[in-house]
Each structure stands twice: as structure tokens, then as C-alpha cells.
Design a protein around this motif. Structure first.
Motif, PDB file in Angstrom:
ATOM      1  N   PHE A 227       9.171  -0.677   2.624  1.00  0.00           N
ATOM      2  CA  PHE A 227       8.072  -1.651   2.536  1.00  0.00           C
ATOM      3  C   PHE A 227       7.338  -1.732   3.870  1.00  0.00           C
ATOM      4  CE2 PHE A 227       6.695  -6.088   3.203  1.00  0.00           C
ATOM      5  CZ  PHE A 227       5.921  -6.315   2.086  1.00  0.00           C
TER       6      PHE A 227
ATOM      7  N   THR B 155       3.315  -0.619   4.870  1.00  0.00           N
ATOM      8  CA  THR B 155       2.282  -1.457   5.478  1.00  0.00           C
ATOM      9  C   THR B 155       1.740  -0.833   6.763  1.00  0.00           C
ATOM     10  OG1 THR B 155       3.788  -2.711   6.913  1.00  0.00           O
ATOM     11  CG2 THR B 155       3.453  -3.546   4.667  1.00  0.00           C
ATOM     12  N   GLY B 156       2.538   0.007   7.408  1.00  0.00           N
ATOM     13  CA  GLY B 156       2.124   0.557   8.688  1.00  0.00           C
ATOM     14  C   GLY B 156       2.353  -0.380   9.855  1.00  0.00           C
ATOM     15  N   ALA B 157       2.915  -1.551   9.618  1.00  0.00           N
ATOM     16  CA  ALA B 157       3.183  -2.492  10.714  1.00  0.00           C
ATOM     17  C   ALA B 157       4.382  -2.003  11.528  1.00  0.00           C
ATOM     18  CB  ALA B 157       3.454  -3.886  10.159  1.00  0.00           C
ATOM     19  N   PRO B 158       4.369  -2.261  12.852  1.00  0.00           N
ATOM     20  CA  PRO B 158       5.490  -1.789  13.673  1.00  0.00           C
ATOM     21  C   PRO B 158       6.813  -2.476  13.343  1.00  0.00           C
ATOM     22  CG  PRO B 158       3.887  -3.009  15.008  1.00  0.00           C
ATOM     23  CD  PRO B 158       3.273  -2.824  13.658  1.00  0.00           C
ATOM     24  N   ALA B 159       6.757  -3.690  12.815  1.00  0.00           N
ATOM     25  CA  ALA B 159       7.971  -4.390  12.401  1.00  0.00           C
ATOM     26  C   ALA B 159       7.554  -5.449  11.389  1.00  0.00           C
ATOM     27  CB  ALA B 159       8.668  -5.046  13.598  1.00  0.00           C
ATOM     28  N   LEU B 160       8.502  -5.909  10.591  1.00  0.00           N
ATOM     29  CA  LEU B 160       8.218  -7.021   9.693  1.00  0.00           C
ATOM     30  C   LEU B 160       8.465  -8.334  10.421  1.00  0.00           C
ATOM     31  CD1 LEU B 160       9.708  -5.586   6.386  1.00  0.00           C
ATOM     32  CD2 LEU B 160       7.296  -5.770   7.042  1.00  0.00           C
ATOM     33  N   GLY B 161       8.048  -9.428   9.809  1.00  0.00           N
ATOM     34  CA  GLY B 161       8.252 -10.723  10.436  1.00  0.00           C
ATOM     35  C   GLY B 161       8.398 -11.795   9.378  1.00  0.00           C
TER      36      GLY B 161
END
Lengths: 457, 457
Positions: free
Chosen positions: B273, B277-283
Motif C-alpha cells: 500500500f 502511494t509513493g510516500a516515503p513512509a506511512l503515518g
């Protein structure tokens, strides 16, 4: 002032105004590449104006916008050499819809000319050109040797000027520098500036997901770059209005008590200042007067914000990225390079996981404080008093002219800052204007200044 | 599914796809007034499509965009009445430069159709129309009484739909409602949605000085609206990712342990997932899994930011104003009206002196949780299992379909949410797409659903 010069200004008032308006019609917006040709056209126009007046002039390429240099050195070996600095580039005019008349079509209302660049700095640069013309037309000679140096990158940080001065330090050798790119304390009160704030301008970019996401399908599990940016910006001040970037105040040198006392003695009405801005209340760092906040204290400001959907109505997007333009105004002895390092360390420290944050230093300039004395300073006091009918006051200025320090350092010459703007003139905002009375009196005062300074040795 | 309907879908696959593409070419962007004529054109197009299939249809004006209503009630008195709801309006397509093919020119790549509205919701609405067509073309009749209700304001908060349902509750009386405006848990896994988050969408405006000011001449003494906005936004979460607006969680009803256990049993790969998204980490909020954050927890997100100078290079402006679009996703039993009051009270409490701050509620919708049972729910399990070859899973959804609760409340009918989107389909973002396989299987499953549901009594 001497009657011969006064008669010239009386007879030529309409013409010197029309010539300025031609200069103002050229949209020399240095920050916008689509205006590069206009910026070059403004340089060529200025070179022609200097030549017409009787100076030898040339347009000199730089890696950015060109420098226009005019010279006339026939005053005699015993006479001082004065370098007149100004800039022919202007701020972007956006938002265009907030201008009451077109930004590049000079329009007179209430004795002021409204146009982008009118007061910052075309009007104040050109009044020197016309003061030189008065001497040359009336007497055929100048009382001082003159170098006119006009750059086209002041509004983007004068990125090539320092190297130009360094490379041409012999050609630019002079006894003093005069710059008119500032405002008088109030209408009718001639002013000499004693300090300028410096600048460190940043763009902060926050990148989260690779693309915009649906805020319903992803919101709550993906870090929101716009919210992350807001939280980063919120760390930049403490509750007292002080900048909270660690180390930010390390190099701040307090202003002398005498200068602060003089500032407190100026006829300044804080409520009038507030009303003029239209803000519901003033703010800033506790423990300082408004003038002290503006003239003697550093700042950290947001100049722009952009993220996600900003149009009409609602769009439920989790933006991929967010951007802020952030600039710090600096006071002696803060160094923009050190502030850059502090800003980048701070942003790296407070950036949350889940986003990538960069703080790019776009440009910087050193702060400056004057020695209040010397032949040119004394000549300015005389000339201003004669033309305006009262003694000048010594002020500070919250804005930046980054090259002032460079001139002093490289050329070893003192800099005199004598400006003819007025409070509320909307420099950098829609509806910029310059008082036409000040344009006229500025010409007369500078023509007189050359006389007095030329007679000083 | 029955062979006669399957043969129809086999024979008409290209045509029903081409018809959808015609629908997708109409830029029915409800949020943008310049697209009002397009939005009306999409309504007229849909009315024509319903009539061609064999329904009595009309376009009914509202104070905003019109509602399209189709009806066919000849299944017989003993047969149930099914209301099919969808929306023909779409999200704005901006930023246009991020689309790989034009937003309103449907383009097939890798078995998906790329277009604004493809999956949200034109494709999912239109597959019901084509499923009805299959029954009417093949058998000349429908196994259930049918009402098709399509609105043109779902993407701007369905502002006129609730009043329409209230005013037409007798005409809209039905035994159940089916809505296809959601995604399957994963490719090949048919899914029934058990919960939706609600919405409270705000625009926060911060006004400082009357006009933009020079950041040098005024910075430090005038409160910066962009910095004030950042500080306000930074108060909206605590350090654990919880929304820090006082009272925000008062009405949150925990999800049943059985539902949470089922959610934890789903084959969900958080790293996959994140990579998508391409995000460096989830939050997000600590103490919850990603699916729990998305499906069971409320949020507060920034959807857009705008202030000051956002173009190329640097402009040293102290902006007159700053704007944020902020939306909260809500879970049962949060009420958007109460969240509006809490948000406004919070913003008023944290707004600094020196600026004027308003939080305007643009639109809201209630959250929803399903009863997992009843004839239509049972029919859906059968139809989905037959067409997809496996039992459906029950999921949650982080997005909002504000009207679901209205249907249940006003019509007293249970709502079935069965969607054919897929994860990563870019609803509300550039390059929105819908799987053409799901478009085909969705038609077949819904055609089968009508059969099973019609045979249920």
C-alpha cells in the motif's frame, strides 16, 4: 539651490516626467523569464538615456540580466568621484486584478504616478539621471566625477552584481556611493537611512505521495504534505514572536542606545501605521516598538503558500506536495550563509516521517549599518535641508538592498542612502506609486548634492 | 449466471464500452460553474440512455444541477422495488498537465479505461443501465421494479439530494437501495462495503492587512496571515496523530470487535500500500492498523493551501490573506453539524490577534454503518460469487457517500454498497481509471443480482 539649476527643472518638468513614464512602460520583471526581452529592452533604453544626457554608457552582459554603466570623469583631478547605484528591474506585478490602473501604464492620480517600478526603483534612479542632465545642459559640466551603475537583478537578489564589482573594482573606484531606493520617514521630512536589513530567502518543498490521492481512500494513513508544511512553519516562531530557529539570534548585534533613542524620538503614530495597513491589529516580537521591530529586529515570514486544490468549491484531495516561500530579514551581524545552514538544519530536525522536505536558499543579502558622517553625508544634509526646507532625519529601514555591504567592502567607499519614496507607496504590491512632488524635489536635491559634494575639496 | 444474459454481454461488449466512452467525454465537473452546461448535457445524455434501454426517464431541475430519474415498474405487485443510485458529475480534472492522456478523452491502456469519472462514478452507474438493458433486450421484462436515481452534485456534497428524496419519498419508495460507487478490496475479490466515513468540508480564510505589503517595510510588525494560517492548522493534531479539536471524538462509536477482527483478517500488505502511494513512509494515528485508520477512524486533512506569491523565483511580499481547504472524515456517530460548530469554535479560540479568521462549512455528510443481512445483501453474495468465482468479502471504506444515510433514514430501506473500482484507481486525482474487466463483470453481476433478488419473494 542655485537659481540656474532650479530654472532648468522649472522649465523641463513635463518633459522629465514624460521620459520617466516611457521608462515605466517597459515591464522589466527580472523574476520572470517571459520578461527577459523586456528587461533587456529597459537596459538599452537606460543606456540611451544616459548617452543623451552626455555620459559615455554601455550595457554589459552578465550570466543574468545586463548591467548598465554610465561614466563622466571630467570634473578635474581634485574632484571626488561619486558612484550612483540603482536598478532598472521591477517586481512581478501580479495579482494584476488588484491594480486600479494597468501596472505598466503610468497613471497620475492625486499627484502620484501609479506604475510598477515607479518608486522601486526606476523613478528614484532616473531622477539622478535628470539631475546630471540639469548640470550638463545648464553648465556643460559636472561638479563631480560620476559613475552610474544600474543593475537588472535587484529584485532577484543581485546575484551577479557582487562578482561584477569585484571584477571591475578599479573602474568603479570612487570616493562615495549614493543610492536612492528607499523612502522618506514621512511626507515633507527628508531622510537619510542608517541601516538596512539583510535577507535569506528560501523555498520549502514538502513531497509526500507520488501523486495526489483521494482524501477519503487514503486520508488518515498517508502523511498529508500540506499539514506537514503547516506544522513545520509553526515551529519557526515561539509564543513571544521570536524566531525559534536555534542559533538564529547568535550574531545579532544590538543597536546603540543613541540610535534607539533617536528612533523613539521620531514622530511615529502606531495607530496610523496600523490603519494604513488595514490589519485589525499590529503584532510582532514583544519588547520592541513598531519601528524597532521593522528596523532593528530580524524576521521570518511566509511569502507564499501553495498545495492541492485552490479553486472554487471543494475537492477532496490529499495533495502530493506543498510549497512555501519563506524569507528571513536579517540585522547586523547575521550572515545569510549561516542562516541558510540554520534553516536547513531546523527544517531537517522538525520534518515528520512520511514526507521529504527540502529548504532551498534562493538568494541572500547581508544586513548593513552606516557610519553617520563624512563629506557626502554632510553634503546630503545641506542639500536636503535646502530643497525640503527642513533638516533631514536619520532612519532605519526594514527592507533590503543587498549590495550596499558589497560596495563598502569591495570599493572601500562609504554608502549614502537617500530615498524619495513615501510610506504606503505599495512597493512590491499592486498599485505601486511615487509622489511626483518627491520626484521633482529629489532631482533638485541630488543636483544640489553634487554641487555641495564637489565643492567639499 | 443465466446463459441468455451472458450471451447478450458477450455479443455487445464493444458497444456497451463505446457508449460508456461517449458518457465519459462530457466534462460534467459539478464544482466549476464554467462546466454547468456540460453537467446539464451529461444529465440529458443519461436520460436518453435510460429511455433507449426502455425506462421512463426525466431530468428534474434542482436549485443546483439536475437529477435524472428513470423508472420501470412492471415486474408485478409481488416483486420488490430496487432503487439504483449513482452520480453523473465528476471531480475537477486539474492539474491537467499530470494526465498521461486527456481527462475527457477515454483512453485504453493495459485493460483499463483512463478518464475523469471512469470509476467515480459514470462507469459504475452506467453498468447498471446496461445490466437493465440486458434483461429488457433478452427477456423484454425486468425481474424487479426499478428506480434509477442519478444526481449531478455528489462531488460537491449532494446539496440538493436530501431535500429531493424528502419531497419525493412516495415516488421513491422501495425495498432496498443499491449503490456502485466504491472499490473492491483487490483485483478478483468481490466486495461489499459495510461502512463509509462522513465528511465536514471547510474553507479557512485568514485576512490580515487590506492589501499585500512589502515584507521588508512591514515584516515583523504586521501579523503574517500565511504564518497565522500555518499555526492554526498545526493545532489540529496532537503528537500521536489524533485530531486535537476539543470534543472531536465525543460521538465516535467504536467498531464491534467482530468487524475489527474481520478487517485484520483481510489479506492486506501495508508495504505494498505504501509503495503504491509513493510516500516515503506511512503515518497516522498511533494504535491502529492502516485499514483501521482508513475505515474506522476520523481525520482532519488539508486539501489545499494558497497565499501570496507562488510563481517562479522570489517575491518579498507579506500576503494580505491566506486560504486553506480543510476536510474532516467522520465515523459513526459523528455529526457534520456538530463538527462544524467544534471546528469554528476551535479556530476562533486559536486565531491570533492581528488577523481575521473564518471557517466556512462548504458541505457535510453523515457517516454510515451497514446491517450485514437481508434479501438484497444475500442476493449480492450469490451474484458476486457466481460471476467472480469466489465469495465476496465485507470491507470498510474511507471515502464518503453522504446520501447513504439519507436513503435509509427517509426511505426506510437498507442500502447495499457493491462497487467495482480497484485500489490505486486515482479517483479524484490525475489519471483516473476503471478496469474494463470489472466493468464487464460488474454488468453481469448486477444483471444476476436483479434475478436473484427478484426471485427472493
Amino acid at each position: 539651490m542655485s537659481r540656474d539649476l532650479a530654472a532648468f527643472f522649472d522649465a523641463n518638468a513635463a518633459r522629465v516626467r514624460d521620459e520617466l513614464f516611457d521608462f515605466l512602460r517597459i515591464p522589466s520583471v527580472s523574476a520572470r523569464s517571459e520578461h527577459d526581452a523586456d528587461t533587456r529592452r529597459a537596459a538599452a533604453w537606460l543606456q540611451g538615456a544616459l548617452e543623451t544626457v552626455g555620459l559615455r554608457a554601455e550595457t554589459i552582459d552578465t550570466p543574468g540580466h545586463p548591467i548598465v554603466l554610465g561614466e563622466r570623469r571630467e570634473a578635474g583631478a581634485g574632484k571626488p568621484t561619486l558612484l550612483i547605484y540603482g536598478h532598472y528591474d521591477v517586481q512581478p506585478a501580479e495579482p494584476l486584478e488588484l491594480w486600479d490602473s494597468p501596472a505598466f501604464e503610468p497613471t497620475i492620480r492625486d499627484g502620484n504616478v501609479y506604475a510598477r517600478g515607479s518608486v522601486d526603483d526606476k523613478g528614484q534612479l532616473f531622477l539622478h539621471v535628470k539631475a546630471l542632465e540639469a548640470h550638463l545642459k545648464v553648465r556643460g559640466t559636472l561638479p563631480v566625477n560620476v559613475i552610474v551603475l544600474a543593475e537588472g537583478e535587484e529584485e532577484v537578489g543581485s546575484v551577479n552584481l557582487e562578482a561584477f564589482i569585484e571584477a571591475n573594482r578599479e573602474r568603479l573606484a570612487c570616493d562615495a556611493v549614493v543610492i536612492s531606493d528607499s523612502a522618506m520617514f514621512a511626507k515633507g521630512i527628508p531622510s537619510i537611512l542608517s541601516s538596512l536589513r539583510g535577507m535569506a530567502y528560501f523555498q520549502i518543498d514538502v513531497q509526500g505521495p507520488a501523486g495526489d490521492l483521494h482524501s477519503g481512500s487514503y486520508g488518515g494513513a498517508v502523511v498529508n504534505p500540506a499539514m506537514a508544511l503547516a506544522r513545520i512553519l509553526a515551529t519557526m516562531h515561539d509564543e513571544t514572536g521570536k524566531v525559534a530557529i536555534p542559533g538564529f539570534y547568535d550574531d545579532v548585534r544590538p543597536f546603540p542606545d543613541a540610535v534607539r533613542a533617536q528612533m523613539r524620538g521620531l514622530p511615529f503614530d502606531e495607530e496610523h501605521f496600523r490603519a494604513e495597513t488595514g490589519a485589525p491589529a499590529l503584532g510582532g516580537e514583544t519588547g520592541y516598538t513598531v519601528l524597532e521591530r521593522l528596523w532593528t529586529r530580524p524576521t521570518c515570514e511566509v511569502n507564499g503558500l501553495l498545495s492541492g486544490y485552490t479553486g472554487e468549491g471543494a475537492k477532496t484531495v490529499l495533495p502530493a506536495k506543498a510549497m512555501a516561500k519563506v524569507s528571513c530579514r536579517l540585522v547586523p551581524d547575521q550572515d545569510p550563509k549561516r542562516i541558510e545552514a540554520l534553516m536547513q538544519a531546523h527544517v531537517a530536525r522538525v520534518a515528520p516521517a512520511g514526507v521529504t522536505v527540502t529548504a532551498t536558499h534562493l538568494h541572500g543579502g547581508r544586513p548593513w549599518r552606516a557610519d553617520l558622517g563624512g563629506p557626502l553625508f554632510d553634503a546630503a544634509k545641506v542639500a536636503l535641508a535646502e530643497v525640503f526646507g527642513r533638516e533631514p532625519v536619520v532612519t532605519g529601514e526594514g527592507g533590503s538592498i543587498p549590495v550596499v555591504g558589497d560596495f563598502e567592502r569591495v570599493l572601500g567607499a562609504p554608502v549614502l542612502l537617500v530615498g524619495f519614496g513615501l510610506p504606503g507607496e505599495n512597493a512590491h504590491a499592486p498599485n505601486e506609486w511615487m509622489s511626483l512632488e518627491n520626484y521633482d524635489k529629489g532631482m533638485r536635491a541630488m543636483a544640489r548634492l553634487y554641487d555641495v559634494y564637489g565643492g567639499s575639496r
